[in-house]
Enzyme design. Structure first.
Site, mmCIF file in Angstrom:
data_model
loop_
_atom_site.group_PDB
_atom_site.id
_atom_site.type_symbol
_atom_site.label_atom_id
_atom_site.label_comp_id
_atom_site.label_asym_id
_atom_site.label_seq_id
_atom_site.Cartn_x
_atom_site.Cartn_y
_atom_site.Cartn_z
ATOM 1 N N LYS A 1 0.835 -1.213 0.000
ATOM 2 C CA LYS A 1 0.000 0.000 0.000
ATOM 3 C C LYS A 1 0.873 1.268 0.000
ATOM 4 O O LYS A 1 0.622 2.189 -0.771
ATOM 5 C CB LYS A 1 -0.952 -0.016 1.209
ATOM 6 C CG LYS A 1 -1.924 -1.206 1.172
ATOM 7 C CD LYS A 1 -2.912 -1.191 2.312
ATOM 8 C CE LYS A 1 -2.276 -1.382 3.659
ATOM 9 N NZ LYS A 1 -1.604 -2.695 3.837
ATOM 10 N N THR A 2 1.894 1.273 0.858
ATOM 11 C CA THR A 2 2.785 2.440 0.889
ATOM 12 C C THR A 2 3.488 2.585 -0.457
ATOM 13 O O THR A 2 3.611 3.690 -1.010
ATOM 14 C CB THR A 2 3.841 2.279 2.002
ATOM 15 O OG1 THR A 2 3.159 1.976 3.223
ATOM 16 C CG2 THR A 2 4.670 3.529 2.178
ATOM 17 N N ASP B 1 -1.719 6.464 6.217
ATOM 18 C CA ASP B 1 -1.717 5.042 6.545
ATOM 19 C C ASP B 1 -2.621 4.811 7.757
ATOM 20 O O ASP B 1 -2.794 5.724 8.571
ATOM 21 C CB ASP B 1 -0.273 4.620 6.880
ATOM 22 C CG ASP B 1 -0.053 3.134 6.701
ATOM 23 O OD1 ASP B 1 -0.978 2.446 6.231
ATOM 24 O OD2 ASP B 1 1.040 2.647 7.027
ATOM 25 N N THR C 1 -6.028 -1.611 6.832
ATOM 26 C CA THR C 1 -6.063 -3.066 6.819
ATOM 27 C C THR C 1 -7.518 -3.522 6.971
ATOM 28 O O THR C 1 -7.817 -4.686 6.799
ATOM 29 C CB THR C 1 -5.225 -3.632 7.982
ATOM 30 O OG1 THR C 1 -5.567 -2.907 9.171
ATOM 31 C CG2 THR C 1 -3.740 -3.476 7.713
ATOM 32 N N ARG D 1 6.533 -8.242 1.617
ATOM 33 C CA ARG D 1 7.460 -7.830 2.684
ATOM 34 C C ARG D 1 8.143 -9.054 3.295
ATOM 35 O O ARG D 1 9.344 -9.038 3.560
ATOM 36 C CB ARG D 1 6.711 -7.048 3.769
ATOM 37 C CG ARG D 1 7.584 -6.799 5.008
ATOM 38 C CD ARG D 1 6.942 -5.886 6.035
ATOM 39 N NE ARG D 1 6.844 -4.536 5.532
ATOM 40 C CZ ARG D 1 5.763 -3.769 5.668
ATOM 41 N NH1 ARG D 1 4.699 -4.238 6.283
ATOM 42 N NH2 ARG D 1 5.756 -2.560 5.189
HETATM 43 N N1 LIG Z 1 3.806 -5.494 -5.920
HETATM 44 C C1 LIG Z 1 5.032 -5.407 -5.417
HETATM 45 N N2 LIG Z 1 6.096 -5.619 -6.212
HETATM 46 C C2 LIG Z 1 7.340 -5.568 -5.687
HETATM 47 N N3 LIG Z 1 7.607 -5.304 -4.382
HETATM 48 C C3 LIG Z 1 6.584 -5.088 -3.572
HETATM 49 C C4 LIG Z 1 5.247 -5.118 -4.035
HETATM 50 N N4 LIG Z 1 4.424 -4.863 -3.016
HETATM 51 C C5 LIG Z 1 5.201 -4.660 -1.946
HETATM 52 N N5 LIG Z 1 6.501 -4.814 -2.267
HETATM 53 C C6 LIG Z 1 7.622 -4.675 -1.344
HETATM 54 O O1 LIG Z 1 7.190 -5.118 -0.065
HETATM 55 C C7 LIG Z 1 7.627 -4.219 0.942
HETATM 56 C C8 LIG Z 1 6.437 -3.767 1.758
HETATM 57 O O2 LIG Z 1 5.577 -2.985 0.961
HETATM 58 P P1 LIG Z 1 4.750 -1.753 1.567
HETATM 59 O O3 LIG Z 1 5.550 -1.056 2.637
HETATM 60 O O4 LIG Z 1 4.307 -0.940 0.427
HETATM 61 O O5 LIG Z 1 3.544 -2.510 2.219
HETATM 62 P P2 LIG Z 1 2.273 -1.905 2.970
HETATM 63 O O6 LIG Z 1 1.082 -2.612 2.451
HETATM 64 O O7 LIG Z 1 2.266 -0.411 2.901
HETATM 65 O O8 LIG Z 1 2.524 -2.330 4.449
HETATM 66 P P3 LIG Z 1 1.976 -1.630 5.787
HETATM 67 O O9 LIG Z 1 0.497 -1.862 5.793
HETATM 68 O O10 LIG Z 1 2.707 -2.396 6.863
HETATM 69 O O11 LIG Z 1 2.360 -0.180 5.750
HETATM 70 C C9 LIG Z 1 8.384 -3.104 0.240
HETATM 71 O O12 LIG Z 1 9.767 -3.361 0.339
HETATM 72 C C10 LIG Z 1 7.996 -3.231 -1.203
HETATM 73 O O13 LIG Z 1 9.088 -2.951 -2.024
#
Ligand SMILES: Nc1ncnc2c1ncn2[C@@H]1O[C@H](COP(=O)(O)OP(=O)(O)OP(=O)(O)O)[C@@H](O)[C@H]1O
Length: 359
Positions: free
Chosen positions: A78-79, A123, A172, A231
């Site tokens: 998401k981030t 977030d 979430t 992740r």
């Molecule tokens: N579709 C994707 N392709 C490649 N790498 C990804 C992808 N999605 C996530 N990642 C990698 O996974 C890691 C976590 O992603 P991210 O921080 O965006 O997750 P998030 O959903 O925002 O988590 P949170 O809810 O904990 O904030 C990052 O290092 C990102 O590079």
């Protein structure tokens, strides 16, 4: 990019190798591993296609993109997507989180300092305070907020015009958002867990960025243990890289990956020590259940909350454990996974042991 605060997670699984919440090391490394464009973002085909249209159309009109709501489990990207939205719109991004905005004034300060077209990533938007949430309604719809000056009967509302901006909210739990807030997003994307093949692509991409040589079998081995979450895939890759470097020539293949993850007690399906302890207690001590949560927690020596919030969601998702009104029950897949035979004529409910302490 502007970070108002570090996004936090509600997940109680900090410090676990297979926990979905970001730990300190993740935060340091993730910036380097994040895809920078929609084209680089692996998987989530539908979300990518829809978002691509939303952004392209806004760019063609020379307008600010509609507000976007991203929902899905931690670690699914998401981030990363919010940063991609800003990059694709060639706009700056400001990052903050619901828990950091406890007063409407906190939000007013952020909103009033946004530039035209800026992306505001919020977030854990479901954890914002109520007054801030109400201020956000008006900001999203009319690009305006009323700043209240003074208290009591003498308080006055001073309207403040805002430049058009794009709010990207992440949660979430989309179901926890009040409908008036949910309705103000022009586009909502639900992010799914990743298929093993998609995680393999994430692993190959990250390995290249980390300068690790990995073959297809090694990537598949890590992907299968990554619980559908990029992740976790990236984190396991880093631990496998350490092992390969110390115990072998640095290259990763299936044998190296399996041996490394055995050291870290992450099994072939992504279960860790805690997950397995819960399953083993359920199978070996209670014949597969049903057994109450409190009894099960005492048996594994963990807090009720830890078993319920940290171990069980993945076990349920994997179809290894079921939560029933009579208690926790192991599925046939759980017996098979631990290589145990269910008691004859038993199956769920075999021992009939209930919960001494209530569920
Ligand atoms: N579709 C994707 N392709 C490649 N790498 C990804 C992808 N999605 C996530 N990642 C990698 O996974 C890691 C976590 O992603 P991210 O921080 O965006 O997750 P998030 O959903 O925002 O988590 P949170 O809810 O904990 O904030 C990052 O290092 C990102 O590079």
């Amino acid at each position: 990019m502007n970070w108002d605060s570090t996004p936090t997670d509600t997940a109680a699984d900090d410090g676990r190798l297979v926990g979905a919440a970001a730990d300190g090391e993740d935060q340091a490394v993730e910036a380097a591993l994040r895809p920078k464009s929609l084209a680089e973002f692996v998987g989530q085909e539908r979300v990518r296609e829809q978002l691509d249209l939303v952004l392209k159309a806004a760019r063609q009109r020379g307008a600010t993109a509609d507000h976007v709501l991203l929902s899905g489990a931690p670690g699914l990207g998401k981030t990363t997507l919010s940063m991609i939205i800003a990059a694709e719109m060639e706009a700056p991004i400001r990052i903050t989180s619901g828990p950091a905005i406890q007063h409407a004034g906190d939000l007013a300060a952020i909103l009033s300092s946004l530039q035209e077209g800026e992306v505001l990533f919020l977030d854990e938007i479901h954890r914002m305070s109520r007054p801030a949430e109400e201020m956000l309604y008006m900001a999203m719809e009319d690009f305006r907020v009323d700043v209240i000056v003074g208290k009591g009967p003498g308080a006055t509302a001073i309207p403040l015009e805002l430049p058009p901006f794009t709010l990207v909210g992440a949660t979430t739990r989309a179901g926890l958002l009040p409908p008036p807030l949910r309705d103000r997003f022009g586009f909502t994307a639900h992010m799914e867990f990743y298929a093993p093949g998609e995680l393999e692509r994430v692993i190959h991409r990250s390995a290249e960025l980390l300068d690790v040589t990995i073959d297809a079998s090694g990537a598949a081995e890590i992907a299968g243990r990554s619980r559908g979450t990029p992740r976790i895939a990236n984190r396991l890759l880093r631990r496998v890289r350490d092992y390969a470097q110390v115990k072998a020539d640095g290259d990763v293949n299936q044998d190296i990956a399996a041996a490394a993850l055995k050291v870290y007690e992450v099994d072939g399906r992504g279960l860790d020590r805690l997950d397995r302890a819960v399953l083993e207690a359920l199978l070996k001590l209670f014949g597969g259940g049903p057994v109450g949560l409190s009894t099960l927690s005492v048996a594994v020596g963990e807090e009720r909350e830890t078993v319920e919030e940290v171990a069980e969601p993945f076990l349920v998702r994997e179809g290894l454990l079921a939560r029933t009104p009579r208690g926790r029950v192991a599925t046939p897949a759980a017996w098979a996974h631990l290589g145990l035979t269910p008691p004859s004529g038993g199956g769920p409910g075999g021992t009939g042991q209930g919960d001494l302490f209530g569920t």
